[in-house]
Design a protein around this motif. Sequence first.
Motif, short mmCIF file in Angstrom:
data_model
loop_
_atom_site.label_atom_id
_atom_site.label_comp_id
_atom_site.label_asym_id
_atom_site.label_seq_id
_atom_site.Cartn_x
_atom_site.Cartn_y
_atom_site.Cartn_z
N HIS A 60 0.86 -1.18 0.00
CA HIS A 60 0.00 0.00 0.00
C HIS A 60 0.90 1.23 0.00
CE1 HIS A 60 -2.42 3.15 2.23
NE2 HIS A 60 -3.14 2.92 1.15
N GLN A 61 0.85 1.99 -1.11
CA GLN A 61 1.75 3.10 -1.30
C GLN A 61 3.20 2.60 -1.15
OE1 GLN A 61 0.44 6.56 0.94
NE2 GLN A 61 -1.69 6.18 0.45
N GLN A 62 3.96 3.13 -0.18
CA GLN A 62 5.36 2.70 -0.04
C GLN A 62 5.54 1.63 1.03
OE1 GLN A 62 7.57 3.91 -2.25
NE2 GLN A 62 5.75 4.94 -3.07
N GLU A 63 4.44 1.18 1.62
CA GLU A 63 4.53 0.22 2.74
C GLU A 63 4.25 -1.19 2.26
OE1 GLU A 63 3.03 -0.04 7.37
OE2 GLU A 63 1.74 0.94 5.90
N ILE A 64 5.03 -2.15 2.77
CA ILE A 64 4.83 -3.56 2.47
C ILE A 64 4.57 -4.29 3.78
CG2 ILE A 64 5.89 -5.68 1.60
CD1 ILE A 64 7.44 -3.98 -0.39
N LEU A 65 3.48 -5.06 3.83
CA LEU A 65 3.10 -5.82 5.01
C LEU A 65 2.85 -7.27 4.62
CD1 LEU A 65 0.52 -3.27 6.47
CD2 LEU A 65 2.81 -3.69 7.36
N PHE A 66 2.92 -8.16 5.62
CA PHE A 66 2.67 -9.57 5.38
C PHE A 66 1.61 -10.09 6.34
CE2 PHE A 66 6.93 -8.92 3.75
CZ PHE A 66 6.96 -9.67 2.58
N VAL A 67 0.73 -10.94 5.83
CA VAL A 67 -0.14 -11.74 6.68
C VAL A 67 0.53 -13.11 6.76
CG1 VAL A 67 -2.45 -12.70 7.03
CG2 VAL A 67 -2.17 -10.48 5.90
N GLU A 68 0.93 -13.49 7.97
CA GLU A 68 1.76 -14.68 8.14
C GLU A 68 1.59 -15.22 9.55
OE1 GLU A 68 5.82 -13.43 7.75
OE2 GLU A 68 5.48 -11.61 8.89
N GLU A 69 2.46 -16.15 9.93
CA GLU A 69 2.37 -16.77 11.25
C GLU A 69 2.45 -15.74 12.36
OE1 GLU A 69 5.07 -19.73 14.04
OE2 GLU A 69 5.16 -19.92 11.87
N GLN A 70 3.35 -14.76 12.24
CA GLN A 70 3.52 -13.75 13.28
C GLN A 70 2.41 -12.70 13.26
OE1 GLN A 70 6.12 -14.74 11.27
NE2 GLN A 70 6.95 -16.07 12.86
N ARG A 71 1.69 -12.58 12.14
CA ARG A 71 0.59 -11.62 12.04
C ARG A 71 -0.54 -12.27 11.26
NH1 ARG A 71 1.75 -5.99 9.23
NH2 ARG A 71 2.09 -5.13 11.30
N PRO A 72 -1.39 -13.07 11.93
CA PRO A 72 -2.43 -13.82 11.22
C PRO A 72 -3.67 -13.00 10.89
CG PRO A 72 -2.43 -14.41 13.53
CD PRO A 72 -1.28 -13.48 13.34
N VAL A 73 -3.76 -11.78 11.41
CA VAL A 73 -4.91 -10.91 11.13
C VAL A 73 -4.38 -9.52 10.79
CG1 VAL A 73 -7.04 -9.91 12.01
CG2 VAL A 73 -6.34 -12.18 12.78
N LEU A 74 -4.91 -8.93 9.71
CA LEU A 74 -4.49 -7.59 9.31
C LEU A 74 -5.75 -6.75 9.06
CD1 LEU A 74 -1.57 -6.55 7.12
CD2 LEU A 74 -3.84 -5.78 6.41
N LEU A 75 -5.76 -5.53 9.57
CA LEU A 75 -6.93 -4.65 9.51
C LEU A 75 -6.72 -3.53 8.50
CD1 LEU A 75 -7.43 -4.26 13.37
CD2 LEU A 75 -8.39 -6.02 11.87
N LEU A 76 -7.78 -3.20 7.74
CA LEU A 76 -7.75 -2.13 6.76
C LEU A 76 -8.89 -1.16 7.04
CD1 LEU A 76 -7.48 -5.11 5.08
CD2 LEU A 76 -6.67 -3.56 3.33
#
Length: 288
Positions: A189-205
Amino acid sequence: MSDRRNLCLLVAEVLGHDRLVGRLGATEAGHAVERCLNRIDRAIEGNGGTIVARADGHVDVVFERCDAAVLASCEMLERVLSLPPVSGTRLTMRIGLHYGAAEGDSASGEGFDVARRLASLSRPGQALASGAAVMLLSASTRHFAGTEAIHDADLDKLEWPVYAIGQRVGLVTSVPPSARVSQRLRLRHQQEILFVEEQRPVLLLGRELGNDVVIIDARASRQHARIERRREGFILIDQSTNGSFVSIDGVGERCVKDDEIVLSGPGRIGCGFSANEIERDLVFFDIV
């Protein structure tokens, strides 16, 4: 605490109050339940938890780390079990644990709904945790979780595999195979890169600043959508006014409103607007 965060959520319930009321009356039964709650409070405090609701034999708690919530659960069970019976009746408890979104300083939101559901399905003296919580346990704490997911008609209806938690339930040396999703969902998103993975199983938008991905566009809702890592893959769940527009390469665009979709990627997400627009708030995703 910010308005919306991913935390480990614990719901504990003391059982046996109604039987005691019939024998001792409401006042003495209430005192007995309060003694149990005091022991539960000490386990919470000793492991860094924060109580957000406490009434009628129920306690709702948030923890920053799943390790601390599991250790608190084991301590609660041991403390309550060690209490002597009251007029021939032994009070016990049940616990539900889930890693998910907490809404501000209250015990509301879907994350707590899952934890309450797990508590309601637990047997007396049992703690149950979702796979979302178990996947975040460190190696030193995984042995407090069962090696295999529990299966019955009610638990199998839940979105996550469910594991028993306790001092002697089993030995887990790695993330349970049935709970493991080896791939990661990468979002840009724009200049940011995020991951949904074992350490972060839920991501909010959404537009609210507490979200993991903050959308500026006014067509997006404050709490627009979330992406969850489940057994079947990566799932986008829309909770917005204008819908989430998901375009997957080779498939086309679909508008998801109050519904969910599997992100099979690569593709784009428009929060309240078409994913085919040239828009700086587009969220790009792929599976890596």
